[in-house]
Design a protein around this motif. Structure first.
Motif, PDB file in Angstrom:
ATOM      1  N   CYS A  26       0.848  -0.985   0.047  1.00  0.00           N
ATOM      2  CA  CYS A  26      -0.030   0.093  -0.165  1.00  0.00           C
ATOM      3  C   CYS A  26       0.934   1.316  -0.010  1.00  0.00           C
ATOM      4  O   CYS A  26       1.130   1.926   0.996  1.00  0.00           O
ATOM      5  N   LEU A  37      -5.493   1.558  -1.478  1.00  0.00           N
ATOM      6  CA  LEU A  37      -5.074   0.923  -2.956  1.00  0.00           C
ATOM      7  C   LEU A  37      -6.230   1.469  -3.758  1.00  0.00           C
ATOM      8  O   LEU A  37      -7.278   0.882  -3.773  1.00  0.00           O
ATOM      9  N   LEU A  42      -5.471  -2.677  -7.580  1.00  0.00           N
ATOM     10  CA  LEU A  42      -6.046  -3.904  -7.184  1.00  0.00           C
ATOM     11  C   LEU A  42      -6.588  -4.575  -8.238  1.00  0.00           C
ATOM     12  O   LEU A  42      -6.091  -6.042  -8.244  1.00  0.00           O
ATOM     13  N   TYR A  76     -14.962  -5.127  -5.289  1.00  0.00           N
ATOM     14  CA  TYR A  76     -14.186  -4.585  -4.394  1.00  0.00           C
ATOM     15  C   TYR A  76     -15.080  -4.780  -2.867  1.00  0.00           C
ATOM     16  O   TYR A  76     -16.479  -4.294  -2.848  1.00  0.00           O
ATOM     17  N   ALA A  80      -8.480  -1.168   0.645  1.00  0.00           N
ATOM     18  CA  ALA A  80      -6.908  -1.917   1.108  1.00  0.00           C
ATOM     19  C   ALA A  80      -5.950  -0.716   1.511  1.00  0.00           C
ATOM     20  O   ALA A  80      -5.530   0.141   0.878  1.00  0.00           O
ATOM     21  N   VAL A  84      -1.424  -5.937   0.031  1.00  0.00           N
ATOM     22  CA  VAL A  84      -2.424  -7.188  -0.466  1.00  0.00           C
ATOM     23  C   VAL A  84      -1.922  -8.417  -1.248  1.00  0.00           C
ATOM     24  O   VAL A  84      -1.019  -8.200  -1.976  1.00  0.00           O
ATOM     25  N   LEU A 116      -8.231 -11.384  -3.238  1.00  0.00           N
ATOM     26  CA  LEU A 116      -7.322 -10.499  -2.571  1.00  0.00           C
ATOM     27  C   LEU A 116      -7.484 -10.152  -1.215  1.00  0.00           C
ATOM     28  O   LEU A 116      -8.639  -9.977  -0.788  1.00  0.00           O
ATOM     29  N   ASP A 118      -5.758  -8.706   2.593  1.00  0.00           N
ATOM     30  CA  ASP A 118      -4.878  -7.708   2.985  1.00  0.00           C
ATOM     31  C   ASP A 118      -4.102  -8.462   4.254  1.00  0.00           C
ATOM     32  O   ASP A 118      -4.173  -9.593   4.438  1.00  0.00           O
ATOM     33  N   ILE A 124     -10.178  -8.138   0.374  1.00  0.00           N
ATOM     34  CA  ILE A 124     -10.657  -6.784  -0.028  1.00  0.00           C
ATOM     35  C   ILE A 124     -11.114  -6.977  -1.374  1.00  0.00           C
ATOM     36  O   ILE A 124     -12.109  -6.029  -1.497  1.00  0.00           O
TER      37      ILE A 124
END
Length: 137
Positions: A26, A37, A42, A76, A80, A84, A116, A118, A124
């Motif tokens: 990040c 982010l 991402l 999403y 983030a 990640v 994804l 974190d 995320i």
């Protein structure tokens, strides 16, 4: 092929961690207006992880095919604000279906799911990338 050698991926800062997964720090160079982010960064991480899963899962085809993303979707779920990591998965039945179709037609579509996560193990984003793979010959 090293996914992180692709210029745009490298510019975004995507790296391979010690476990062989792709990750993204990040860093303020990839922040959005919330100092988290950016969705584009991402997405790049997720799409790159799906490509890496294809390379790892079908290494014997790497120099014989041209893979391109045909379709993608991403959801999403949380901002983030730490590193990640991307985890990609190709369902076993998708591998079987791909191999059958590719053997017969020399082209096929295969889905790759990506999650994804974190550094606190919060999801995320999740995504699905459908790759069109065609033989070069």
């Amino acid at each position: 092929m090293d996914i992180t050698d692709i210029a745009f991926v490298r510019q975004t800062g995507v790296q391979i961690d010690g476990d062989g997964n792709l990750c993204l720090d990040c860093d303020e160079t990839n922040w959005n207006h919330l100092q988290a982010l950016h969705a584009g960064a991402l997405f790049t991480l997720a799409e790159s992880a799906s490509a890496l899963a294809l390379l790892n899962g079908f290494a014997e085809l790497a120099e014989q095919v041209l893979p391109v993303v045909r379709e993608s979707q991403i959801k999403y779920r949380a901002p983030a604000t730490s590193r990640v990591t991307a985890y990609a998965n190709i369902p076993q039945q998708a591998v079987v279906d791909f191999n059958t179709r590719f053997k017969n037609k020399r082209r096929a579509v295969i889905p790759v799911a990506v999650t994804l996560v974190d550094s606190a193990q919060v999801t995320i984003a999740t995504g699905l990338f459908k790759w069109f793979v065609q033989a070069l010959d």
